[in-house]
Motif scaffolding. Sequence first.
Motif, PDB file in Angstrom:
ATOM      1  N   GLU A  38      -4.181   5.171  -6.357  1.00 30.55           N
ATOM      2  CA  GLU A  38      -5.030   4.590  -5.291  1.00 30.55           C
ATOM      3  C   GLU A  38      -5.940   3.721  -5.633  1.00 30.55           C
ATOM      4  O   GLU A  38      -6.184   2.380  -5.031  1.00 30.55           O
ATOM      5  CB  GLU A  38      -5.534   5.835  -4.558  1.00 30.55           C
ATOM      6  CG  GLU A  38      -6.246   5.472  -3.141  1.00 30.55           C
ATOM      7  CD  GLU A  38      -6.820   6.681  -2.425  1.00 30.55           C
ATOM      8  OE1 GLU A  38      -7.455   6.423  -1.583  1.00 30.55           O
ATOM      9  OE2 GLU A  38      -6.503   7.771  -2.882  1.00 30.55           O
ATOM     10  N   ARG A  39      -6.710   3.904  -6.528  1.00 30.84           N
ATOM     11  CA  ARG A  39      -7.849   3.075  -7.132  1.00 30.84           C
ATOM     12  C   ARG A  39      -7.398   1.714  -7.681  1.00 30.84           C
ATOM     13  O   ARG A  39      -7.967   0.794  -7.210  1.00 30.84           O
ATOM     14  CB  ARG A  39      -8.709   3.931  -8.163  1.00 30.84           C
ATOM     15  CG  ARG A  39      -9.822   2.942  -8.943  1.00 30.84           C
ATOM     16  CD  ARG A  39     -10.512   3.653  -9.929  1.00 30.84           C
ATOM     17  NE  ARG A  39      -9.637   3.953 -11.109  1.00 30.84           N
ATOM     18  CZ  ARG A  39      -9.255   2.900 -12.040  1.00 30.84           C
ATOM     19  NH1 ARG A  39      -9.949   1.990 -11.898  1.00 30.84           N
ATOM     20  NH2 ARG A  39      -8.577   3.459 -12.904  1.00 30.84           N
ATOM     21  N   SER A  41      -4.444   0.036  -7.163  1.00 33.24           N
ATOM     22  CA  SER A  41      -3.587  -0.488  -6.304  1.00 33.24           C
ATOM     23  C   SER A  41      -4.414  -1.223  -4.914  1.00 33.24           C
ATOM     24  O   SER A  41      -3.905  -2.275  -4.500  1.00 33.24           O
ATOM     25  CB  SER A  41      -2.410   0.426  -5.441  1.00 33.24           C
ATOM     26  OG  SER A  41      -2.927   1.410  -4.584  1.00 33.24           O
ATOM     27  N   GLU A  42      -5.548  -0.651  -4.746  1.00 38.40           N
ATOM     28  CA  GLU A  42      -6.463  -1.170  -3.733  1.00 38.40           C
ATOM     29  C   GLU A  42      -6.805  -2.775  -4.122  1.00 38.40           C
ATOM     30  O   GLU A  42      -7.415  -3.378  -3.371  1.00 38.40           O
ATOM     31  CB  GLU A  42      -7.721  -0.559  -3.480  1.00 38.40           C
ATOM     32  CG  GLU A  42      -7.350   0.738  -2.771  1.00 38.40           C
ATOM     33  CD  GLU A  42      -8.562   1.815  -2.561  1.00 38.40           C
ATOM     34  OE1 GLU A  42      -9.599   1.660  -3.126  1.00 38.40           O
ATOM     35  OE2 GLU A  42      -8.438   2.830  -1.499  1.00 38.40           O
ATOM     36  N   LYS A  43      -6.994  -2.740  -5.665  1.00 33.87           N
ATOM     37  CA  LYS A  43      -7.627  -4.190  -6.076  1.00 33.87           C
ATOM     38  C   LYS A  43      -6.195  -5.258  -5.882  1.00 33.87           C
ATOM     39  O   LYS A  43      -6.772  -6.401  -5.872  1.00 33.87           O
ATOM     40  CB  LYS A  43      -7.698  -4.064  -7.483  1.00 33.87           C
ATOM     41  CG  LYS A  43      -8.970  -3.088  -7.892  1.00 33.87           C
ATOM     42  CD  LYS A  43      -9.065  -3.026  -9.360  1.00 33.87           C
ATOM     43  CE  LYS A  43     -10.055  -1.959  -9.752  1.00 33.87           C
ATOM     44  NZ  LYS A  43     -10.365  -1.847 -11.299  1.00 33.87           N
ATOM     45  N   LYS A  45      -3.842  -7.665  -4.585  1.00 33.54           N
ATOM     46  CA  LYS A  45      -3.405  -8.553  -3.523  1.00 33.54           C
ATOM     47  C   LYS A  45      -2.146  -9.017  -3.245  1.00 33.54           C
ATOM     48  O   LYS A  45      -1.450  -9.369  -2.304  1.00 33.54           O
ATOM     49  CB  LYS A  45      -4.479  -9.834  -3.349  1.00 33.54           C
ATOM     50  CG  LYS A  45      -5.928  -9.461  -3.451  1.00 33.54           C
ATOM     51  CD  LYS A  45      -6.851 -10.816  -3.345  1.00 33.54           C
ATOM     52  CE  LYS A  45      -8.240 -10.532  -3.182  1.00 33.54           C
ATOM     53  NZ  LYS A  45      -9.026 -11.462  -3.593  1.00 33.54           N
ATOM     54  N   LYS A  50       1.546  -4.876  -6.456  1.00 33.97           N
ATOM     55  CA  LYS A  50       1.282  -3.637  -6.057  1.00 33.97           C
ATOM     56  C   LYS A  50       2.348  -2.568  -5.757  1.00 33.97           C
ATOM     57  O   LYS A  50       2.180  -1.569  -6.114  1.00 33.97           O
ATOM     58  CB  LYS A  50       0.654  -3.773  -4.559  1.00 33.97           C
ATOM     59  CG  LYS A  50       0.050  -2.540  -3.837  1.00 33.97           C
ATOM     60  CD  LYS A  50      -0.532  -2.790  -2.424  1.00 33.97           C
ATOM     61  CE  LYS A  50      -1.650  -3.314  -2.505  1.00 33.97           C
ATOM     62  NZ  LYS A  50      -2.483  -3.376  -1.276  1.00 33.97           N
ATOM     63  N   GLU A 464      -6.245  -9.227  -9.144  1.00 27.65           N
ATOM     64  CA  GLU A 464      -6.272  -9.665  -7.678  1.00 27.65           C
ATOM     65  C   GLU A 464      -5.825 -10.953  -7.686  1.00 27.65           C
ATOM     66  O   GLU A 464      -6.070 -11.710  -6.573  1.00 27.65           O
ATOM     67  CB  GLU A 464      -7.833  -9.804  -7.700  1.00 27.65           C
ATOM     68  CG  GLU A 464      -8.632  -8.492  -7.729  1.00 27.65           C
ATOM     69  CD  GLU A 464     -10.239  -8.705  -7.590  1.00 27.65           C
ATOM     70  OE1 GLU A 464     -10.768  -9.790  -7.371  1.00 27.65           O
ATOM     71  OE2 GLU A 464     -10.962  -7.741  -8.099  1.00 27.65           O
TER      72      GLU A 464
END
Length: 468
Positions: A38-39, A41-43, A45, A50, A464
Amino acid sequence: MNFILIAFSLLIVNLLAQSNQRPSQKKFVSEAVEKTIERISEKMKDNKLKYTFINSFPNTLDTTVTNYDPSIPDAFVITGDITAMWLRDSTNQLWTYMEFVNQDSKLQNLVKGAINRQVNQVLIDPYANAFNYQKKSSEWSNDNTTRCFLGVNAHAMSQHLHERKFEIDSLVAVLRLAVGYYKETKDASIIDFKYLKAVQRILRTFKDQQADQTEQFATFRFPYTFQRNARSTDTVINGIGEPVKRTGLLRTFFRASDDSTVHQFNIPENAMASAILKQTAEMLSEANLSWSLRKAADPLIQEAFALSSEIKDAIYKYGIKDGAFVYEVDGMGKQVFMDDSNQPSLLSLPIYGFIEIDDPLLSVQPIPIIFVGTAAKGIGGPHIGANYIWPMAIVTQGLTTNDKQEIRECLRMLVTTTGGKWFMHESFFKDNPSSFTRSWFAWANGLFGELVLKIDKEYPELLEENYA
């Protein structure tokens, strides 16, 4: 207009659904791993990056922990689309999560269970590379593989075994998993009399494979032979291989790719053995053991240190030409110049602690089997054949460099060559990633996760970016 918008929305929903390839019923769930997914994959884009990370990183836990008994503990970890447990693969599959074992007691117990299972497997047969969960026949039950002592052959393909290809790195993998677990946890409970017996068996096997054929003929003792009615890379000439000279190096009949060696002194496998034997001896020296365990461990410590040093000296004597490592030697002047698409490879030696990333011996290497296509550029090998690139080799390249641009390019090639499946494969065709081998190969998936973890620590800005 509304119809077009609805159709487009449905297409996006469908694509998102297809990208999530994780099973609804997972074999094993680690809270620490899920939080990490979760941490990180949130980064991201780029959806290719992802979804490949979300699917690949937890693949071993999601799908391959087929039998887990936390009370013993015991864990049987299959390789993926082959429902057997490889010593090498299971170690590498779980190594992906080693940094999280102190954050998740359940995960810690799983790794401990795999160590216990591997110890039992070594005690069944130290020459086997893959095992069945329960006794049954495998597709390789008819392989002609024997134990031979004083001229008497005994067929050795028991129903405990899935396959009996002898590879140094299979036994080294058992030692490595225990060392990695202990380094993270300092839990010496894994070191019991059964574990020490397995270490002793591994050391004895290695010493048996230091002998050359002349010595073995003189004593009528061939601890291992292997032949298979198959392609040349899947069998061993004469059952024992080409002649070699005693050098201090260990003979291995097969490479990490499961292909037979040309010359049985494989330098990457010997280097891995040297490094991990030393680490095993250091672990046993440091561990807080009972008096009786200490008494049993001390001779093994000295033996492991000595063997590690002997192998290392022999690598630097026989395994280097023109300022670079060679891939295989026979100790009598014959050499193979290449590198493996699998691990251990020459490129992967820093991963095991044999040398540093900036070692001059890695700056100039024999030309590996590199295929260049419209989709990617990377190492292949005889296991699959011409024009098929191995993602594992690309990951290894990324793990063993500090060059940001090189890491970026490795990541780009990996996430654009999944064939739209959002997983790593064993290999893919250089011009068409939709043509690939092994749709379910957990080790390669986990290795990709390791590369992402490294990038997150060292070059998080790369996560990113977009990768066309």
